[in-house]
Design a protein around this motif. Structure first.
Motif, PDB file in Angstrom:
ATOM      1  N   ALA A  84       4.426  18.088   2.423  1.00 49.83           N
ATOM      2  CA  ALA A  84       3.810  17.034   1.201  1.00 49.83           C
ATOM      3  C   ALA A  84       4.591  16.274   1.407  1.00 49.83           C
ATOM      4  CB  ALA A  84       3.072  17.905   0.264  1.00 49.83           C
ATOM      5  N   VAL A  85       6.260  17.195   1.421  1.00 58.03           N
ATOM      6  CA  VAL A  85       7.133  16.004   0.397  1.00 58.03           C
ATOM      7  C   VAL A  85       7.168  14.824   1.345  1.00 58.03           C
ATOM      8  CG1 VAL A  85       9.379  16.402   0.208  1.00 58.03           C
ATOM      9  CG2 VAL A  85       8.022  17.383  -1.669  1.00 58.03           C
ATOM     10  N   GLN A  93       6.501   6.028   1.017  1.00 55.45           N
ATOM     11  CA  GLN A  93       8.118   5.514   0.208  1.00 55.45           C
ATOM     12  C   GLN A  93       8.332   6.356  -1.176  1.00 55.45           C
ATOM     13  OE1 GLN A  93       5.800   1.574  -0.247  1.00 55.45           O
ATOM     14  NE2 GLN A  93       7.486   0.666   0.944  1.00 55.45           N
ATOM     15  N   PHE A  94       8.442   7.649  -0.924  1.00 52.18           N
ATOM     16  CA  PHE A  94       8.685   8.763  -1.936  1.00 52.18           C
ATOM     17  C   PHE A  94      10.131   8.940  -1.306  1.00 52.18           C
ATOM     18  CE2 PHE A  94       4.521   7.877  -3.677  1.00 52.18           C
ATOM     19  CZ  PHE A  94       4.715   8.437  -5.224  1.00 52.18           C
ATOM     20  N   SER A  95      11.216   7.808  -1.542  1.00 53.67           N
ATOM     21  CA  SER A  95      12.622   8.336  -0.659  1.00 53.67           C
ATOM     22  C   SER A  95      13.347   8.970  -1.977  1.00 53.67           C
ATOM     23  CB  SER A  95      12.857   6.470  -0.612  1.00 53.67           C
ATOM     24  OG  SER A  95      13.409   5.983  -1.307  1.00 53.67           O
ATOM     25  N   MET A  96      13.411   8.946  -3.454  1.00 54.76           N
ATOM     26  CA  MET A  96      13.945   9.762  -4.486  1.00 54.76           C
ATOM     27  C   MET A  96      13.750  10.923  -4.082  1.00 54.76           C
ATOM     28  SD  MET A  96      16.171   8.243  -6.981  1.00 54.76           S
ATOM     29  CE  MET A  96      17.574   8.954  -7.953  1.00 54.76           C
ATOM     30  N   VAL A 125       8.356  23.015  -9.653  1.00 54.91           N
ATOM     31  CA  VAL A 125       8.365  21.757  -9.966  1.00 54.91           C
ATOM     32  C   VAL A 125       9.247  21.034  -9.111  1.00 54.91           C
ATOM     33  CG1 VAL A 125       7.618  20.490 -11.610  1.00 54.91           C
ATOM     34  CG2 VAL A 125       7.380  22.557 -11.723  1.00 54.91           C
ATOM     35  N   VAL A 126       8.639  19.970  -8.101  1.00 55.02           N
ATOM     36  CA  VAL A 126       9.311  19.203  -7.917  1.00 55.02           C
ATOM     37  C   VAL A 126       8.984  17.559  -7.965  1.00 55.02           C
ATOM     38  CG1 VAL A 126       9.559  17.866  -5.355  1.00 55.02           C
ATOM     39  CG2 VAL A 126       9.379  20.292  -5.278  1.00 55.02           C
ATOM     40  N   ASN A 127       9.579  16.996  -8.658  1.00 58.36           N
ATOM     41  CA  ASN A 127       9.487  15.336  -9.091  1.00 58.36           C
ATOM     42  C   ASN A 127      10.428  14.562  -7.878  1.00 58.36           C
ATOM     43  OD1 ASN A 127       8.521  15.292 -11.598  1.00 58.36           O
ATOM     44  ND2 ASN A 127       9.960  16.389 -12.072  1.00 58.36           N
ATOM     45  N   LEU A 128       9.378  13.369  -7.130  1.00 58.60           N
ATOM     46  CA  LEU A 128       9.345  12.494  -6.384  1.00 58.60           C
ATOM     47  C   LEU A 128       9.659  11.233  -7.115  1.00 58.60           C
ATOM     48  CD1 LEU A 128       8.648  13.904  -3.698  1.00 58.60           C
ATOM     49  CD2 LEU A 128      10.464  13.688  -3.737  1.00 58.60           C
ATOM     50  N   ILE A 129      10.583  10.152  -7.013  1.00 54.60           N
ATOM     51  CA  ILE A 129      10.314   8.646  -7.459  1.00 54.60           C
ATOM     52  C   ILE A 129      10.304   7.755  -5.643  1.00 54.60           C
ATOM     53  CG2 ILE A 129      11.144   6.862  -8.595  1.00 54.60           C
ATOM     54  CD1 ILE A 129      12.013   8.331 -10.239  1.00 54.60           C
ATOM     55  N   ARG A 138       4.569  13.915  -9.164  1.00 51.80           N
ATOM     56  CA  ARG A 138       5.474  15.423  -9.717  1.00 51.80           C
ATOM     57  C   ARG A 138       4.592  16.715  -8.901  1.00 51.80           C
ATOM     58  NH1 ARG A 138       4.192  17.326 -15.435  1.00 51.80           N
ATOM     59  NH2 ARG A 138       4.916  15.380 -15.779  1.00 51.80           N
ATOM     60  N   LEU A 139       5.101  17.498  -8.284  1.00 49.50           N
ATOM     61  CA  LEU A 139       4.621  18.129  -7.144  1.00 49.50           C
ATOM     62  C   LEU A 139       4.335  19.763  -7.818  1.00 49.50           C
ATOM     63  CD1 LEU A 139       4.956  17.205  -3.742  1.00 49.50           C
ATOM     64  CD2 LEU A 139       3.769  16.391  -4.919  1.00 49.50           C
TER      65      LEU A 139
END
Length: 208
Positions: A84-85, A93-96, A125-129, A138-139
């Motif tokens: 998923a990540v 476009q979640f590159s951060m 918990v994984v947070n992407l921007i 948030r995953l």
């Protein structure tokens, strides 16, 4: 959303002015704002259905979408977390990667129940921007106590190596395929994981 707020503001202004017909221009402003809101509502629904969180739900079996404080949250099977990540970075476009962390729910008095999600003691918990989207996601994946393992994200974000080591060190959750899963804060010979709710605090004097 802006049109809706304008409409509400116009109606409140109308009430403040006494609600008489002499304030018809205020009511017309409210009417026009509501018309604009009605015009964009179908587009808003279309955009929502095409959102990254909706794409994850469609792509990964068992994924559950919800919202927390205006932020998209997707619960995933831990087996799908790394894929998923990778998908979010390559296609959405979640590159951060902001962080990778974990929660121990062992002593929770109350706990949020999410339909379709089987609760376990731990959550990763994984947070992407996404800067182009100006959006966060948030995953969350549930991790059972008797098999506290999760796929590493280092294949997509090499920098995940450090927060994953911290989660391993302090919570005892292992990240499979991590290039060097060793302690990062505690001494190498430390026994236990200090942020687990059943770890005994202050059992030895602090020597570092």
């Amino acid at each position: 959303l802006g049109a809706w707020r304008q409409a509400v503001g116009s109606l409140e202004a109308h009430r403040a002015l006494g609600g008489g017909v002499e304030h018809l221009p205020v009511l017309m402003d409210s009417y026009r704002a509501l018309r604009r809101y009605a015009a964009i509502e179908p587009l808003w629904e279309e955009l929502r259905e095409a959102s990254p969180s909706a794409a994850l739900v469609a792509r990964f079996e068992g994924a559950v979408e919800c919202e927390s404080h205006g932020q998209s949250v997707v619960y995933l099977d831990r087996a799908h977390l790394a894929d998923a990540v990778a998908y979010l970075r390559a296609e959405e476009q979640f590159s951060m990667l902001m962080d990778v962390t974990a929660v121990d729910h062992l002593r929770d008095v109350e706990r949020l129940e999410v339909d379709g999600v089987t609760a376990e003691r731990f959550e990763v918990v994984v947070n992407l921007i996404s800067h182009p989207r100006n959006e966060r996601i948030r995953l969350i994946c549930a991790v059972p106590e008797d098999d506290a393992t999760v796929p590493s994200l280092t294949g997509t974000f090499p920098g995940a190596a450090f927060p994953e080591r911290e989660v391993y060190d302090l919570m005892g959750i292992e990240f499979t395929d991590h290039p060097e899963l060793t302690r990062i804060l505690m001494p190498d010979d430390w026994v236990g994981h200090p942020l687990r709710k059943d770890d005994l605090p202050a059992r030895v004097p602090v020597t570092f």
